[in-house]
Write an enzyme that holds these catalytic residues in place. Structure first.
Site, short mmCIF file in Angstrom:
data_model
loop_
_atom_site.label_atom_id
_atom_site.label_comp_id
_atom_site.label_asym_id
_atom_site.label_seq_id
_atom_site.Cartn_x
_atom_site.Cartn_y
_atom_site.Cartn_z
N ASN A 212 0.84 -1.19 0.00
CA ASN A 212 0.00 0.00 0.00
C ASN A 212 0.88 1.24 0.00
O ASN A 212 2.09 1.15 0.02
CB ASN A 212 -0.97 -0.03 1.19
N ARG A 213 0.26 2.41 -0.03
CA ARG A 213 0.98 3.66 -0.26
C ARG A 213 1.55 4.31 1.00
O ARG A 213 2.04 5.42 0.94
CB ARG A 213 0.07 4.67 -0.96
#
Ligand code: C5P
Length: 233
Positions: free
Chosen positions: A30-31
């Site tokens: 994820n970011r």
């Protein structure tokens, strides 16, 4: 000995996004950059706490902080439960994957699957089955039982505030998860992830009040979080 309002306190902070392997070269991720968690760890150390930072991020380790590198949610859970048993506060700033691939392929997954001997190559896309990861924060709350230690602080990334639902979702999550403090983080295009500024709303269990912070530096947000948590210790 360390000085400051958190002197003598033992703190565990998690940071970064977990990486859930698919095969030896690929993962689901994820970011999350880890920046907010690192700021939380750095401010705690600057205020005198003994800090363990359980992290997936390669950012430079802040002064006075002991880093425990992990990759997956399961590794993070083990590290947090090991360090958390002795801690006064656990801050779950990490973006933990809710799911992981059910199986990790021993070899790199090929574009063309192994066909039966003499058969036509299978060009179809593979289907990845997922299984749930444990909720580390909920596990901490369950493990402490009737004891009030460690204090458990969660972060919750929520999108969109056109209709004021960010705080509603935050309050519901605070109750559902049973943590003591929930830092609701506004996320979305250009917001929070990877940037140096953050806008958060700090909620406390048993209180209707909310502390709005930002847009502010992630260090300033960390300071505000420790102001709130320090009062609860
Ligand atoms: O429910 P949600 O994932 O939004 O809750 C976010 C909070 O829960 C964060 O503090 C995150 O670190 C924690 N969490 C966790 N284990 C998971 C998922 C989230 O500890 N599997």
């Amino acid at each position: 000995a360390a000085r400051g309002p958190l002197a003598g306190r033992r703190v565990v902070v998690t940071a970064g996004g977990t990486r859930e392997p698919l095969d030896p070269v690929r993962y689901l991720g994820n970011r999350s950059s880890g920046k907010q968690g690192y700021a939380v760890a750095a401010v705690a150390a600057a205020r005198g706490a003994e800090v363990v930072l359980v992290t997936t991020s390669g950012l430079p380790v802040p002064a006075g902080v002991r880093a425990v590198p992990v990759e997956t949610a399961l590794e993070m859970a083990a590290a947090v439960h090991a360090a958390g048993a002795e801690a006064d506060v656990v801050v779950m700033a990490a973006a933990v994957a809710d799911f992981r691939p059910a199986e990790v392929a021993a070899h790199k997954i090929k574009k063309t699957h192994a066909a039966a001997p003499g058969g036509t190559p299978d060009e179809s896309a593979p289907v990845v089955a997922l299984v749930r990861n444990p909720d580390i924060l909920a596990g901490l709350v369950a493990a402490r039982g009737a004891s009030s230690s460690p204090l458990v602080v969660g972060f919750a990334a929520e999108t969109g505030d056109e209709d004021g639902t960010v705080l509603e979702h935050g309050r519901a999550k605070l109750e559902r998860k049973g943590c003591d403090v929930l830092v609701v983080n506004e996320v979305g295009p250009g917001k929070a992830f990877g940037t140096d500024v953050n806008t958060v709303h700090v909620l406390r269990r048993g209180s209707d009040g909310v502390l709005d912070v930002g847009p502010a530096s992630k260090d300033a947000v960390a300071g505000a979080v420790w102001d709130v948590v320090g009062d609860l210790l």
